[in-house]
Write a protein that holds these residues in place. Structure first.
Motif, PDB file in Angstrom:
ATOM      1  N   THR B  43       0.829  -1.200   0.000  1.00 30.20           N
ATOM      2  CA  THR B  43       0.000   0.000   0.000  1.00 30.20           C
ATOM      3  C   THR B  43       0.871   1.259   0.000  1.00 30.20           C
ATOM      4  N   ALA B  44       1.942   1.209   0.799  1.00 27.17           N
ATOM      5  CA  ALA B  44       2.785   2.390   0.927  1.00 27.17           C
ATOM      6  C   ALA B  44       3.664   2.606  -0.300  1.00 27.17           C
ATOM      7  N   CYS B  45       4.150   1.536  -0.893  1.00 23.46           N
ATOM      8  CA  CYS B  45       5.167   1.680  -1.946  1.00 23.46           C
ATOM      9  C   CYS B  45       4.702   1.288  -3.341  1.00 23.46           C
ATOM     10  N   GLY B  46       3.517   0.693  -3.450  1.00 28.05           N
ATOM     11  CA  GLY B  46       3.056   0.196  -4.750  1.00 28.05           C
ATOM     12  C   GLY B  46       2.996   1.274  -5.824  1.00 28.05           C
ATOM     13  N   GLY B  47       2.467   2.436  -5.474  1.00 23.36           N
ATOM     14  CA  GLY B  47       2.344   3.505  -6.456  1.00 23.36           C
ATOM     15  C   GLY B  47       3.697   3.972  -6.959  1.00 23.36           C
ATOM     16  N   ALA B 130       0.391   8.498  -6.209  1.00 16.34           N
ATOM     17  CA  ALA B 130      -0.440   8.789  -5.045  1.00 16.34           C
ATOM     18  C   ALA B 130      -1.506   7.721  -4.802  1.00 16.34           C
ATOM     19  N   VAL B 131      -2.096   7.173  -5.856  1.00 17.21           N
ATOM     20  CA  VAL B 131      -3.225   6.270  -5.641  1.00 17.21           C
ATOM     21  C   VAL B 131      -2.904   4.799  -5.932  1.00 17.21           C
ATOM     22  N   GLY B 132      -1.766   4.534  -6.576  1.00 21.09           N
ATOM     23  CA  GLY B 132      -1.452   3.163  -6.994  1.00 21.09           C
ATOM     24  C   GLY B 132      -1.414   2.166  -5.853  1.00 21.09           C
ATOM     25  N   GLY B 133      -0.828   2.580  -4.730  1.00 23.68           N
ATOM     26  CA  GLY B 133      -0.724   1.664  -3.599  1.00 23.68           C
ATOM     27  C   GLY B 133      -2.080   1.267  -3.049  1.00 23.68           C
ATOM     28  N   GLY B 134      -2.998   2.243  -2.978  1.00 29.95           N
ATOM     29  CA  GLY B 134      -4.331   1.942  -2.474  1.00 29.95           C
ATOM     30  C   GLY B 134      -5.092   1.005  -3.405  1.00 29.95           C
ATOM     31  N   VAL B 135      -4.882   1.185  -4.711  1.00 25.44           N
ATOM     32  CA  VAL B 135      -5.524   0.286  -5.671  1.00 25.44           C
ATOM     33  C   VAL B 135      -4.946  -1.129  -5.531  1.00 25.44           C
ATOM     34  N   ALA B 136      -3.603  -1.233  -5.429  1.00 25.17           N
ATOM     35  CA  ALA B 136      -2.963  -2.546  -5.257  1.00 25.17           C
ATOM     36  C   ALA B 136      -3.496  -3.232  -4.001  1.00 25.17           C
ATOM     37  N   ARG B 137      -3.589  -2.486  -2.896  1.00 26.04           N
ATOM     38  CA  ARG B 137      -4.119  -3.037  -1.648  1.00 26.04           C
ATOM     39  C   ARG B 137      -5.502  -3.652  -1.866  1.00 26.04           C
ATOM     40  N   ASP B 138      -6.388  -2.890  -2.510  1.00 26.16           N
ATOM     41  CA  ASP B 138      -7.760  -3.360  -2.675  1.00 26.16           C
ATOM     42  C   ASP B 138      -7.849  -4.521  -3.656  1.00 26.16           C
ATOM     43  N   VAL B 139      -7.010  -4.496  -4.702  1.00 21.97           N
ATOM     44  CA  VAL B 139      -7.026  -5.590  -5.666  1.00 21.97           C
ATOM     45  C   VAL B 139      -6.565  -6.889  -5.004  1.00 21.97           C
ATOM     46  N   VAL B 140      -5.470  -6.825  -4.258  1.00 22.57           N
ATOM     47  CA  VAL B 140      -4.959  -8.033  -3.619  1.00 22.57           C
ATOM     48  C   VAL B 140      -5.916  -8.524  -2.529  1.00 22.57           C
TER      49      VAL B 140
END
Lengths: 209, 209, 209
Positions: B43-47, B130-140
């Motif tokens: 979540t923190a680093c994905g974006g 800014a938003v990539g990590g949150g998207v990765a979190r929700d997808v996983v």
């Protein structure tokens, strides 16, 4: 030159068709305006972005060329505010989606060979270009990718990419190969839709009872 | 120098806030200790990782700079063993998350321009950071990304990234631009939360009946 | 030379085992023939592809070396048409999967150091190589990644990658280090399966009542 323009035009038609399918799916999941545009863009450009990451062609053209984003936004806007037109385009959308599938497969395979890579890279990345966006759409919208379940889809892209590679290695006429390869992909996809051609499924739930 | 340190510090605050939100979501899904740390880091680093892949800035800084991993692990540890403190930080977490959103958008846009890319690349990758990590979190975690559904979020990041780009092209004072751009993003996000600003949703389930 | 061949062989055994697990999961979700092969390939090669993207080793070896795709397709074909053999291999599959976990972790860490990167990059990418494919499989099949929930798995990969890095920095004998590191990872994983070792889970649903 003229050929290149035509190619770019059809590429954008494909982008438009994929973007419309993304926007419609996002609306169904009740995403907000931004979400609809985001999914629309991801569906249209996701495959090409993964291809460019794998080729090291950075930044990916889907990000650096504004026309892809603009086309996606236009498609999303039409899916939202001009729904009757989109519904009217329903058949054209399937038409463009199938056309886009063919051209994305050809463009992807061609670009991989252009970067000096081998046959397998060209075929795999041609297919990834064509189907990657649809997989990304379904993954983000929390569905099992529809293209792995239904009528022949990725296989058509595989054939398109393989024909493009074959054509380049057999030195078919440069002006003909992409059109031929994309047409075959397009025809397979349309025939699969028309006659409900599906690949076999192997899970034996019923047999187990 | 001092400015750079401040920037790095706020970047890590943002990392911390995003990591806490990831850890809390992972706990809800009953992931184990490792899963919580992994989702927290993602979540923190994905974006930033996706941004660096698109820029060809390899290996991605979220992987090569140990402070990002350490900050994520610390946030996950606190979410697990110091939950009262985290709950006490609830408002600070929303605060840091919004702050992080602004700074990640600015950092992402700035880095893209630094690598010599165009305006669109800078804005898109600022937003992705800014938003990539949150998207990765929700997808996983198998959810439809919340940021595509709720109060204005990605749009605030878009504005922040766009202002940073505008500032660099208009040659606003270097020492002022990032703070200004991030502040506006931050303000939009907080106001959206405070007044429940949402973008319109278009699915007409009810109207269809 | 001989050692390199052995290494490549075990790498392909790991690929095979991961591919079988992907194919079985895809069949359960009732994907079609193409979907089964696609998920099989993604499970076996996904981790290595992400590692190569992060290292800038392009195109990723999972795409450019035909043996990975061929091994995945073979595994998928066996999961479909030779199910009794696969069921017979059930224990071998768990065996190869654990072996593959160890070798993928070692290969990933080694490749990162080879590219001149630091310890953290090597450990993180070793782990990503080992577990990335399984996460991709579960994300595409719309499940919360099983490896973040169940018996110690990613942690074993972490230990394997860390030992490989330690060995290279301590200048242990080149011919011994990878075997040792992979064996420890393998042993941890098998012991975790045998004795149901799990990492703690922290969600307090019941306590909340």
């Amino acid at each position: 030159m003229m050929e290149h323009s035509l190619f770019a035009l059809v590429d954008l038609f494909g982008t438009f068709a994929f973007a419309v399918s993304g926007a419609l799916a996002a609306e169904q999941k009740r995403l907000d305006l931004f979400g609809v545009v985001a999914i629309s863009y991801m569906t249209a450009c996701g495959g090409g972005i993964v291809r460019d990451l794998c080729l090291g062609s950075l930044p990916p053209v889907g990000i650096s060329d504004w026309r892809y984003l603009a086309t996606s936004a236009l498609a999303a806007a039409m899916a939202i505010w001009a729904r009757p037109i989109v519904d009217h385009l329903q058949h054209p959308v399937v038409f463009f989606d199938s056309l886009g599938l063919g051209f994305f497969a050809v463009v992807g395979a061609h670009k991989a060979l252009l970067f000096g890579h081998n046959i397998e890279v060209a075929i795999v990345l041609g297919m990834v270009t064509a189907v990657g966006g649809g997989v990304a759409r379904d993954v983000v919208l929390n569905r099992v990718p529809i293209i792995l379940q239904k009528e022949i889809y990725a296989l058509a892209a595989l054939v398109g990419a393989a024909l493009q590679v074959l054509g380049q290695f057999m030195e078919w006429r440069v002006a003909v190969t992409p059109w031929f390869a994309a047409s075959i992909c397009f025809a397979i996809r349309l025939l699969a839709l028309r006659y409900s051609w599906s690949l076999p499924v192997f899970h034996k739930t019923d047999a187990a009872h």
